[in-house]
Write a protein that holds these residues in place. Structure first.
Motif, PDB file in Angstrom:
ATOM      1  N   PHE A 185      52.926  47.271  58.556  1.00  0.00           N
ATOM      2  CA  PHE A 185      52.952  47.528  57.224  1.00  0.00           C
ATOM      3  C   PHE A 185      53.790  46.117  56.445  1.00  0.00           C
ATOM      4  O   PHE A 185      54.317  45.465  56.994  1.00  0.00           O
ATOM      5  N   ALA A 186      53.719  46.244  55.104  1.00  0.00           N
ATOM      6  CA  ALA A 186      54.501  45.200  54.290  1.00  0.00           C
ATOM      7  C   ALA A 186      55.900  45.577  54.604  1.00  0.00           C
ATOM      8  O   ALA A 186      56.302  46.540  55.001  1.00  0.00           O
ATOM      9  N   ALA A 187      56.964  44.608  54.332  1.00  0.00           N
ATOM     10  CA  ALA A 187      58.220  44.548  54.773  1.00  0.00           C
ATOM     11  C   ALA A 187      58.818  45.538  53.523  1.00  0.00           C
ATOM     12  O   ALA A 187      58.377  45.498  52.344  1.00  0.00           O
ATOM     13  N   ARG A 188      59.867  46.261  54.031  1.00  0.00           N
ATOM     14  CA  ARG A 188      60.612  47.001  52.762  1.00  0.00           C
ATOM     15  C   ARG A 188      61.121  46.166  51.691  1.00  0.00           C
ATOM     16  O   ARG A 188      61.148  46.292  50.572  1.00  0.00           O
ATOM     17  N   SER A 189      61.613  44.923  51.992  1.00  0.00           N
ATOM     18  CA  SER A 189      62.166  44.130  50.888  1.00  0.00           C
ATOM     19  C   SER A 189      61.006  43.627  49.995  1.00  0.00           C
ATOM     20  O   SER A 189      61.406  43.409  48.866  1.00  0.00           O
ATOM     21  N   TRP A 190      59.760  43.357  50.788  1.00  0.00           N
ATOM     22  CA  TRP A 190      58.441  43.126  49.664  1.00  0.00           C
ATOM     23  C   TRP A 190      58.204  44.206  48.619  1.00  0.00           C
ATOM     24  O   TRP A 190      58.017  43.882  47.537  1.00  0.00           O
ATOM     25  N   ALA A 191      58.382  45.507  49.269  1.00  0.00           N
ATOM     26  CA  ALA A 191      58.070  46.616  48.525  1.00  0.00           C
ATOM     27  C   ALA A 191      59.346  46.811  47.429  1.00  0.00           C
ATOM     28  O   ALA A 191      59.067  46.934  46.091  1.00  0.00           O
ATOM     29  N   GLU A 192      60.412  46.577  47.880  1.00  0.00           N
ATOM     30  CA  GLU A 192      61.608  46.789  46.904  1.00  0.00           C
ATOM     31  C   GLU A 192      61.404  45.521  45.909  1.00  0.00           C
ATOM     32  O   GLU A 192      61.805  45.798  44.642  1.00  0.00           O
ATOM     33  N   ALA A 193      61.098  44.340  46.351  1.00  0.00           N
ATOM     34  CA  ALA A 193      61.095  43.278  45.265  1.00  0.00           C
ATOM     35  C   ALA A 193      59.917  43.353  44.164  1.00  0.00           C
ATOM     36  O   ALA A 193      60.019  43.198  43.327  1.00  0.00           O
ATOM     37  N   TYR A 194      58.795  44.163  44.741  1.00  0.00           N
ATOM     38  CA  TYR A 194      57.857  44.484  43.888  1.00  0.00           C
ATOM     39  C   TYR A 194      58.288  45.332  42.647  1.00  0.00           C
ATOM     40  O   TYR A 194      58.118  45.130  41.612  1.00  0.00           O
ATOM     41  N   VAL A 195      58.838  46.411  43.150  1.00  0.00           N
ATOM     42  CA  VAL A 195      59.485  47.362  42.115  1.00  0.00           C
ATOM     43  C   VAL A 195      60.412  46.748  41.027  1.00  0.00           C
ATOM     44  O   VAL A 195      60.093  47.038  40.019  1.00  0.00           O
ATOM     45  N   THR A 196      61.338  45.947  41.713  1.00  0.00           N
ATOM     46  CA  THR A 196      62.226  45.681  40.919  1.00  0.00           C
ATOM     47  C   THR A 196      61.795  44.306  39.993  1.00  0.00           C
ATOM     48  O   THR A 196      62.230  44.151  38.747  1.00  0.00           O
TER      49      THR A 196
END
Ligand code: SF4
Ligand code: SF4
Length: 271
Positions: free
Chosen positions: A97-108
């Protein structure tokens, strides 16, 4: 210039660039854990640029024109928030999957884009002009997956970069980051568009690293299956079910020669 033409407001683009920088600095001050971005890039298109009507052919027949967003539009301001190399590296390394930091960076970053837009709008209004903000994301038709206002196409018109084989815009700070835009009545001078392709393959060199990286059947050298791409994005959203909507993937923008800069052999010509 004809006597009726409004003089262009030279120098104000730099003011807006500084405002975007300041918005990020303030965000970091208030949210010390959020450290995802490099220096923002900002560019301007004339609202009457003849490429805007062409978006109805190349992007979507429903693509808005600047004057649909703001009657009396003079310019479109587009900014790019490049992700730090660390963010790209973590997403390139994560599997399946995508990295968790990538998903969090997207939201932020979606929230930051709104914040930058609000600051730029206030700055333009203080200077006596109107401005209208466009949403950071999720302004697309969920069946056909085409956008009513494509930031990356608008960014191309504004001279921020050129398209890669990965269907992303390669800017001077690469393609690994997020775009935002707003429309203003202020007649700003347009940013010149690049004269050459910044994607290695499109410039006639060997690459296609992005195509090799997409193991989801979405990205091919001469074809992009947006539905296969979005299916993978939704798999990532399901995987990060504790986060708000994170329909992202980004594997074809991370660990690429164009991720954080114009690829080296082309950059030498572009400088
Ligand atoms: S990875 Fe290579 S082919 Fe793909 S967009 Fe970047 S420069 Fe172009
Ligand atoms: S975002 Fe993911 S699924 Fe979509 S083209 Fe890039 S690598 Fe493939």
């Amino acid at each position: 210039m004809s006597p009726t033409e409004t003089p262009r407001t030279d120098g104000f683009t730099r003011v807006l660039q500084n405002e975007a920088r300041e918005a990020i600095r303030q965000w970091r001050e208030q949210h010390s854990d959020d450290n995802y971005w490099e220096e923002p890039l900002l560019a301007v298109a004339r609202a009457e640029d003849p490429l805007f009507p062409r978006l109805k052919e190349v992007a979507s027949p429903e693509h808005s024109m600047p004057r649909d967003i703001l009657p009396g539009a003079g310019s479109v301001v587009v900014f790019f928030l490049p992700f730090q190399k660390r963010v790209g590296r973590e997403n390139a390394e994560a599997t399946p999957f995508a990295a968790r930091s990538w998903a969090e960076a997207y939201v932020t970053t979606n929230r930051l884009i709104e914040s930058v837009n609000i600051r730029l709008k206030a700055c333009l209004e203080q200077a006596g002009h109107q401005a209208s903000i466009t949403p950071a994301t999720h302004n697309f038709d969920t069946q056909r997956l085409v956008s009513g206002w494509s930031h990356k196409h608008v960014a191309y018109i504004a001279g921020l970069g050129t398209f890669g084989i990965n269907h992303l815009l390669i800017t001077r700070a690469g393609c690994c980051g997020r775009l935002g835009s707003l429309v203003t009545s202020m007649p700003l001078p347009p940013t010149p568009r690049p004269h050459e392709e910044w994607c290695l393959t499109k410039a006639g060199r060997k690459c296609l690293t992005c195509v090799a990286r997409c193991s989801y059947g979405a990205l091919h050298e001469n074809r992009f299956d947006r539905h296969a791409c979005y299916e993978q994005c939704l798999r990532n959203d399901a995987h990060f079910s504790d986060l708000p909507l994170v329909d992202v993937c980004g594997k074809c923008s991370c660990g690429m020669p164009c991720s954080h800069e114009i690829p080296a052999p082309i950059r030498r010509n572009a400088e």
